[in-house]
Design an enzyme around this catalytic site. Structure first.
Site, PDB file in Angstrom:
ATOM      1  N   HIS A  12       9.447  20.093  12.063  1.00 17.57           N
ATOM      2  CA  HIS A  12      10.848  19.770  11.333  1.00 17.57           C
ATOM      3  C   HIS A  12      10.717  20.692  10.188  1.00 17.57           C
ATOM      4  CE1 HIS A  12      10.453  16.286  13.895  1.00 17.57           C
ATOM      5  NE2 HIS A  12       9.637  16.010  13.242  1.00 17.57           N
ATOM      6  N   PRO A  60      16.570  10.680  -1.668  1.00 17.09           N
ATOM      7  CA  PRO A  60      16.361  10.689  -2.850  1.00 17.09           C
ATOM      8  C   PRO A  60      17.607  10.584  -3.500  1.00 17.09           C
ATOM      9  CG  PRO A  60      15.873  12.435  -1.238  1.00 17.09           C
ATOM     10  CD  PRO A  60      16.403  11.475  -0.381  1.00 17.09           C
ATOM     11  N   GLU A  61      17.606   9.981  -4.637  1.00 17.93           N
ATOM     12  CA  GLU A  61      18.858   9.844  -5.604  1.00 17.93           C
ATOM     13  C   GLU A  61      18.739  10.736  -6.850  1.00 17.93           C
ATOM     14  OE1 GLU A  61      20.693   6.227  -6.336  1.00 17.93           O
ATOM     15  OE2 GLU A  61      19.524   4.765  -4.962  1.00 17.93           O
TER      16      GLU A  61
END
Ligand code: ZN
Length: 286
Positions: free
Chosen positions: A115, A2-3
């Site tokens: 997770h 993710p930016e």
């Protein structure tokens, strides 16, 4: 990964959903990697805190926490172990999503995904869950957290120019240097350089003042457009409701090696700079 635009979108989504809610208790998984702060400190900092705001700082999601969740109940004190103490003044919960981290806001009866490394149970009954299969994401707590570099959407143009002047590294590497600008990633660096008509390999110090003044709005426009579209992650990104999210920004160069430039039809070139793919038009960019 993710930016900045994705992180901004996630932070806004979280802010809409959980601002004002109170963290009643915290469960942490047994894997050590996601915990950048000690587990006991994470728990004691988060629980019984009211979420005053959720915002993006660089590529981090920051939960601003304030006292106001009421005094810890005996049950809370027990779960925090011996680190339980009177709630502290304002603190921050900082989440870095790494490669595959996700933040889910869900009902307590929703199946806990594999997770899942942390669950914050909220007074409203919902839960914030941190899920991260590859475990590059990090959870920490701090007071007065600040990113190392300047915020690209807030920095003034003259400060922006000063950040890059005299630097001998390629401008692409300088854009990715988080100590200069905070949160500009690979995709948006390539797209910004295309719009500013500057080749990624150019040394920052070789850029004229005019070129830097062209790069400034290019960086901001690319990021703002992507935020408006809700981020443009090309990985399996899921937003804070667990919905598949995000339209893809129309990339003009990133990922388009060999395809015609949208301006001049020259095939887009791909080079590797400091281990990262860089895409550019050899005709439009100089
Ligand atoms: Zn071109």
């Amino acid at each position: 990964m993710p930016e900045l635009p994705e992180v901004e979108t996630i932070a806004r989504g979280l802010a809409d959903r959980v601002t004002g809610d109170v963290i009643d208790s915290v469960w942490l998984g047994s894997k050590p990697e996601p915990l950048k702060s000690p587990a006991a400190e994470l728990v004691s900092t988060l629980q019984a805190k009211r979420i005053a705001d959720v915002r993006r700082v660089g590529k981090h999601i920051v939960f601003d926490l304030e006292n106001g969740g009421g005094p810890p109940t005996p049950a809370r004190r027990k779960s925090a172990g011996k680190s339980a103490r009177p709630t502290r003044a304002a603190a921050q919960w900082i989440v870095h999503l790494g490669m595959t981290g996700r933040m889910l806001v869900c009902q307590p009866d929703a199946a806990v995904e594999k997770h899942t490394h942390a669950i914050a149970k909220l007074a409203s009954g919902r839960e914030i869950r941190f899920v991260d299969p590859r475990r590059f994401g990090r959870l920490s707590v701090a007071q007065g957290f600040q990113a190392a570099g300047s915020e690209p959407l807030d920095v003034e143009i003259e400060d922006f120019v000063r950040l890059f002047r005299g630097r001998k590294t390629p401008i692409k590497s300088a854009l990715l240097n988080q100590k200069l600008l905070s949160g500009v990633g690979n995709i948006y660096a390539d797209e910004s350089l295309f719009r500013a008509r500057i080749r990624p390999r150019r040394r920052a110090s070789s850029l004229t003042r005019e070129e830097l003044r062209r790069l400034y709005p290019a960086v901001q426009q690319v990021l703002k457009e992507a935020i408006e579209l809700g981020g443009s992650s090309i990985s399996d990104y899921v937003d804070s409701d667990g919905e598949e999210g995000f339209f893809q920004l129309q990339h003009r160069v990133y990922g388009r090696e060999g395809e015609p430039c949208l301006v001049c039809r020259t095939p887009i070139k791909r080079i590797v700079l400091a281990g990262r793919s860089s895409h550019y038009c050899p005709t439009c960019q100089r």
